[in-house]
Design a protein around this motif. Structure first.
Motif, PDB file in Angstrom:
ATOM      1  N   TYR A 507      -9.709 104.669  60.293  1.00 39.11           N
ATOM      2  CA  TYR A 507      -8.566 103.904  60.819  1.00 39.11           C
ATOM      3  C   TYR A 507      -8.863 103.272  62.175  1.00 39.11           C
ATOM      4  CZ  TYR A 507      -6.081 106.330  57.106  1.00 39.11           C
ATOM      5  OH  TYR A 507      -5.680 106.798  55.882  1.00 39.11           O
ATOM      6  N   THR A 508     -10.112 103.322  62.610  1.00 34.55           N
ATOM      7  CA  THR A 508     -10.466 102.773  63.916  1.00 34.55           C
ATOM      8  C   THR A 508     -10.942 101.330  63.798  1.00 34.55           C
ATOM      9  OG1 THR A 508     -12.746 103.541  63.735  1.00 34.55           O
ATOM     10  CG2 THR A 508     -11.157 105.043  64.767  1.00 34.55           C
ATOM     11  N   ASN A 509     -10.926 100.634  64.916  1.00 36.34           N
ATOM     12  CA  ASN A 509     -11.443  99.267  64.959  1.00 36.34           C
ATOM     13  C   ASN A 509     -12.959  99.253  64.775  1.00 36.34           C
ATOM     14  OD1 ASN A 509     -11.201  96.315  65.665  1.00 36.34           O
ATOM     15  ND2 ASN A 509     -12.509  96.981  67.348  1.00 36.34           N
ATOM     16  N   CYS A 510     -13.639 100.267  65.351  1.00 36.99           N
ATOM     17  CA  CYS A 510     -15.102 100.286  65.244  1.00 36.99           C
ATOM     18  C   CYS A 510     -15.555 100.505  63.799  1.00 36.99           C
ATOM     19  CB  CYS A 510     -15.714 101.328  66.182  1.00 36.99           C
ATOM     20  SG  CYS A 510     -15.011 102.966  66.073  1.00 36.99           S
ATOM     21  N   TYR A 511     -14.744 101.138  62.983  1.00 39.43           N
ATOM     22  CA  TYR A 511     -15.070 101.256  61.560  1.00 39.43           C
ATOM     23  C   TYR A 511     -14.815  99.924  60.849  1.00 39.43           C
ATOM     24  CZ  TYR A 511     -14.668 102.666  56.646  1.00 39.43           C
ATOM     25  OH  TYR A 511     -14.823 102.755  55.282  1.00 39.43           O
ATOM     26  N   SER A 512     -13.739  99.252  61.222  1.00 45.29           N
ATOM     27  CA  SER A 512     -13.357  98.016  60.524  1.00 45.29           C
ATOM     28  C   SER A 512     -14.401  96.916  60.677  1.00 45.29           C
ATOM     29  CB  SER A 512     -11.995  97.519  61.023  1.00 45.29           C
ATOM     30  OG  SER A 512     -12.096  97.036  62.352  1.00 45.29           O
ATOM     31  N   ILE A 513     -15.198  96.962  61.761  1.00 48.60           N
ATOM     32  CA  ILE A 513     -16.170  95.888  61.976  1.00 48.60           C
ATOM     33  C   ILE A 513     -17.536  96.208  61.360  1.00 48.60           C
ATOM     34  CG2 ILE A 513     -15.007  95.117  64.082  1.00 48.60           C
ATOM     35  CD1 ILE A 513     -17.127  96.522  65.720  1.00 48.60           C
ATOM     36  N   LEU A 514     -17.659  97.384  60.706  1.00 46.06           N
ATOM     37  CA  LEU A 514     -18.904  97.698  59.997  1.00 46.06           C
ATOM     38  C   LEU A 514     -19.022  96.820  58.748  1.00 46.06           C
ATOM     39  CD1 LEU A 514     -18.882 101.633  60.010  1.00 46.06           C
ATOM     40  CD2 LEU A 514     -20.270 100.144  61.467  1.00 46.06           C
ATOM     41  N   SER A 515     -20.224  96.607  58.298  1.00 47.82           N
ATOM     42  CA  SER A 515     -20.435  95.909  57.026  1.00 47.82           C
ATOM     43  C   SER A 515     -19.991  96.815  55.884  1.00 47.82           C
ATOM     44  CB  SER A 515     -21.909  95.551  56.848  1.00 47.82           C
ATOM     45  OG  SER A 515     -22.681  96.734  56.658  1.00 47.82           O
ATOM     46  N   ASP A 516     -19.735  96.257  54.715  1.00 48.03           N
ATOM     47  CA  ASP A 516     -19.307  97.051  53.566  1.00 48.03           C
ATOM     48  C   ASP A 516     -20.341  98.114  53.220  1.00 48.03           C
ATOM     49  OD1 ASP A 516     -16.989  95.623  53.401  1.00 48.03           O
ATOM     50  OD2 ASP A 516     -17.664  94.314  51.770  1.00 48.03           O
ATOM     51  N   GLU A 517     -21.621  97.758  53.320  1.00 51.53           N
ATOM     52  CA  GLU A 517     -22.676  98.714  53.012  1.00 51.53           C
ATOM     53  C   GLU A 517     -22.638  99.890  53.978  1.00 51.53           C
ATOM     54  OE1 GLU A 517     -27.560  98.960  52.587  1.00 51.53           O
ATOM     55  OE2 GLU A 517     -26.627  97.230  53.567  1.00 51.53           O
TER      56      GLU A 517
END
Length: 714
Positions: A507-517
């Motif tokens: 639920y963090t922003n830093c997770y949301s900007i990761l690539s799908d892989e």
């Protein structure tokens, strides 16, 4: 050894094993092997059942009437505690002791009130009284802020039983103030404590020397001195420095046996130390009398053992190395509690804690027959939160098997310690969080080499941020909360040079900007850590710790296992004979909204609500969607559910729990009283309806002041 659990056996009844062999009577009750009663609930025999033998448990009363357990014949020797299959059960009432009311209780329930409650429930056919912790809390209303695992809270001493005051003026003053409090709707803690301590001082000045020189007192002091003298010193210093924060006690902040020896022999201080011993003498004496009365009446006392004790307590002052004072414990985010809970208890170092647990269990064994283990999952793995964090989301388990950087990278995740462990903050995200306040970012952040931002050293923890805004304007609270939220922006938490996926990191922003892989790889790592990597460690830890507590005790143990409790916890509870907790409103089947009271496991305790849940009447009024579902699908009624739960509805709900398939059914006192026709709604002094919940999780103002309505004096 065979150990058998039976929730209720009359004094004239015996439990035996009958079977198809000569030594088991060839199915004849006259030749059956009798078991030895080792507690009100447990029977045992030194006996090995052979693989070829079939057998059953039977109960025989003084009239030689035989009750055979139901079901198929048993075959082979049991590997764990077994129970009599036959629907035997015991029922009872749970209550805080402070909530009881009698005609002369000085504004709070006391040991005399408890004795009256026991008499009351006997007439209703109940066999169990459950109490919240009664340990001393040093005048703190919260019964879970235990200042000593062995001391009883003096506030529960019945003053009338301590003696009659000869000073007429003080006696009249106390009587007048008590009369006013006897009709108060709540426990008025400050006034109650004032009355009690005025009386304690007066009766000690009057009768102290006589009591201290008595044979009975000297025996008590000799038997309990190991904990009693350090406790008395702790109370003395708390009064001397007007604080129970022992770190403020100058040269006495560090406990030593030399301090004890010097002060206990100091004539100027000895009298004051003996005052606190005097109070414990009377508290133990009165509670022992109640315990004997309960045993004679066939009533069992049940207690709750909290997972922690107060940070400022005798045990932490005396044995600080047993506790990790850099961490608090709590519960991880789950379900409706999305930020988790942080409790005011230090984390225990279990390695050398046997003496600590022996002392805790020694107290419980003295006065109780049943012990409920609070937050049992915490004995397998506890959630630790650094004291610098105000919320639990950046906590970690103890014990746990974290990952090395190498292990993380070998999964294919491009781990970067600076980006993934520290809050990763971009300019764009700052604008989203702060809007117009974005221009103030220079107060809190410095720019990194890659264009991202990181907190200044002076703002490196949530505690730093809270302190920064402590004396600032109230309208800056949203800015403060936003900064604390940014502290949570990470994918991993660093503990002991290893790393664990931050709980709810998705639920963090830093997770949301990761690539799908990268998201997929992180998710696999996350699921592995929380659901499989640590299971064997936690199984081993749980069974070792629970055996340390249950040991050779003859107490009946049960546990609070609500919430998302892993299957292996229930497996070990069954192996150790620990009863589960069942609440109709909290289904353990995720496919069902409510538990099925007629399908509860026999080895369980059923109840209508817990102390931090809404009582029946309050739940019925406020949770209308759930109530309508319950009305139609559980009670099988048509139309709209009534707006209020009258006594007939409350009685039906309570009776469902009493008639459940659990071995024990224990009803909270406010739910029990709601079944009476003339039970009034709980209201404040202005006539406004008020909650009768004992406590409310995640609220700073824990109530701990509910009392039985004046119309229901015991």
């Amino acid at each position: 050894m065979i150990k058998v659990f039976v929730p209720w056996v009359e004094p004239d009844e015996r439990v035996l094993i009958a079977g198809d062999s000569k030594r088991l009577g060839n199915w004849s009750p006259d030749g059956a092997r009798e078991l030895t009663r080792i507690s009100p609930f447990y029977f045992s025999a030194d006996l090995i059942i052979k693989e070829c033998e079939q057998w059953k448990l039977i109960i025989i009363d003084s009239g030689k009437n035989v009750t055979w357990e139901i079901g198929d014949n048993r075959i082979s020797h049991p590997l764990s505690t077994i129970w009599f299959r036959g629907g035997r059960k015991a029922t009872g009432i749970s209550t805080p002791l402070f909530s009881l009311r009698s005609s002369s209780d000085n504004g709070i329930g006391d040991f005399n009130s408890l004795k009256l409650l026991i008499k009351k429930i006997i007439s209703k056919g109940h066999k169990v009284v459950e109490l919240l912790p009664i340990n001393d809390t040093l005048k703190n209303p919260d019964p879970y802020q235990i200042a000593s695992v062995s001391a009883i809270n003096p506030v529960y001493i019945c003053l009338d039983k301590m003696g009659v005051l000869e000073d007429v003026e003080i006696a009249h003053s106390i009587a007048d103030r008590s009369d006013q409090l006897n009709y108060s709707q709540y426990v008025e803690w400050d006034d109650v404590l004032s009355i009690k301590w005025d009386y304690f001082r007066a009766i000690y000045n009057q009768d102290g020397n006589k009591t201290i020189n008595s044979k009975d007192f000297k025996h008590f002091l000799r038997e309990e001195s190991e904990w009693l003298i350090p406790y008395a010193l702790f109370c003395y210093f708390t009064d001397k420095y007007n604080s129970n924060d022992y770190t403020c006690w100058e040269s006495f902040s560090t406990y030593s046996d030399t301090i004890v020896e010097n002060l206990i022999n100091d004539g100027n201080i000895k009298n004051e130390i003996y005052f606190y011993i005097f109070l414990q003498y009377h508290a133990y004496k009165q509670f022992t009398e109640v315990k004997k009365f309960a045993e004679k009446s066939g009533v069992m006392l049940k207690c709750n053992i909290p997972i922690g004790i107060a940070k400022n307590s005798v045990e932490i002052w005396q044995t600080p190395n047993l506790f990790n004072k850099e961490y608090s414990i709590g519960s991880e985010p789950e379900g409706q509690c999305i930020i988790g809970q942080k409790w005011p208890f230090h984390s225990l170092r279990w390695k050398n804690s046997k003496k600590y647990w022996d002392r805790r269990m020694n107290f419980i064994n003295k006065f109780f027959d049943i012990c409920s283990i609070d937050h049992i999952i915490g004995y397998f793995r506890i959630w630790e939160i650094p004291d610098s964090n105000s919320i639990s989301i950046k906590g970690h388990y103890s014990p746990q098997l974290g990952y090395t950087q190498k292990e993380i990278r070998e999964t294919g995740f491009s781990f970067d310690r600076n980006r993934d462990v520290q809050p990763y903050i971009t300019r764009e995200y700052l604008k989203i969080i702060f809007g117009d306040d974005f221009k103030r970012f220079g107060e809190f952040f410095r720019k990194g080499a890659d264009g991202s931002y990181c907190f200044k050293q002076s703002m490196s923890t949530p505690a730093d941020i809270v302190n920064y805004f402590r004396d600032r304007k109230a309208d800056e609270q949203s800015l403060r909360d936003g900064l604390i939220r940014l502290q949570e922006e990470c994918l991993f938490v660093n503990t002991d040079d290893k790393f664990i996926p931050r709980i709810a990191a998705q639920y963090t922003n830093c997770y949301s900007i990761l690539s799908d892989e990268q998201k997929n790889i992180f998710n696999r790592l996350y699921d592995q850590f929380y659901y499989s990597r640590n299971e064997n460690l936690w199984r081993k830890t749980g069974i070792e710790r629970l055996r340390m507590i249950t040991g050779k005790s003859t107490l009946l143990f049960c546990a609070e296992d609500l919430g998302d409790t892993p299957d292996y916890v229930h497996e070990i509870m069954n192996r150790l004979g620990i009863l589960s907790l069942e609440v109709e409103r909290i289904s353990k089947n995720r496919q069902e909204s409510f538990g099925n009271v007629y399908e509860y496991p026999y080895m369980s305790v059923s109840t209508t609500s817990t102390l931090d849940m809404k009582p029946i009447k309050e739940w019925w009024k406020e949770e209308r969607k759930d109530v309508q579902n319950y009305w139609c699908n559980v009670l099988c009624r048509n139309g709209m559910a009534p707006e209020k739960a009258g006594s007939s509805i409350c009685r039906e709900i309570v009776n469902r729990t009493i008639q459940s398939s659990s071995a024990l059914a224990i009803i909270p006192i406010h739910d029990w009283l709601s079944t009476y026709e003339n039970c009034p709604d709980f209201k404040d002094y202005n006539g406004i309806e008020k909650s009768c919940r004992i406590s409310t999780p995640n609220e700073n103002s824990q109530m701990w002041n509910w009392r039985i309505d004046p119309n229901f004096t015991l």
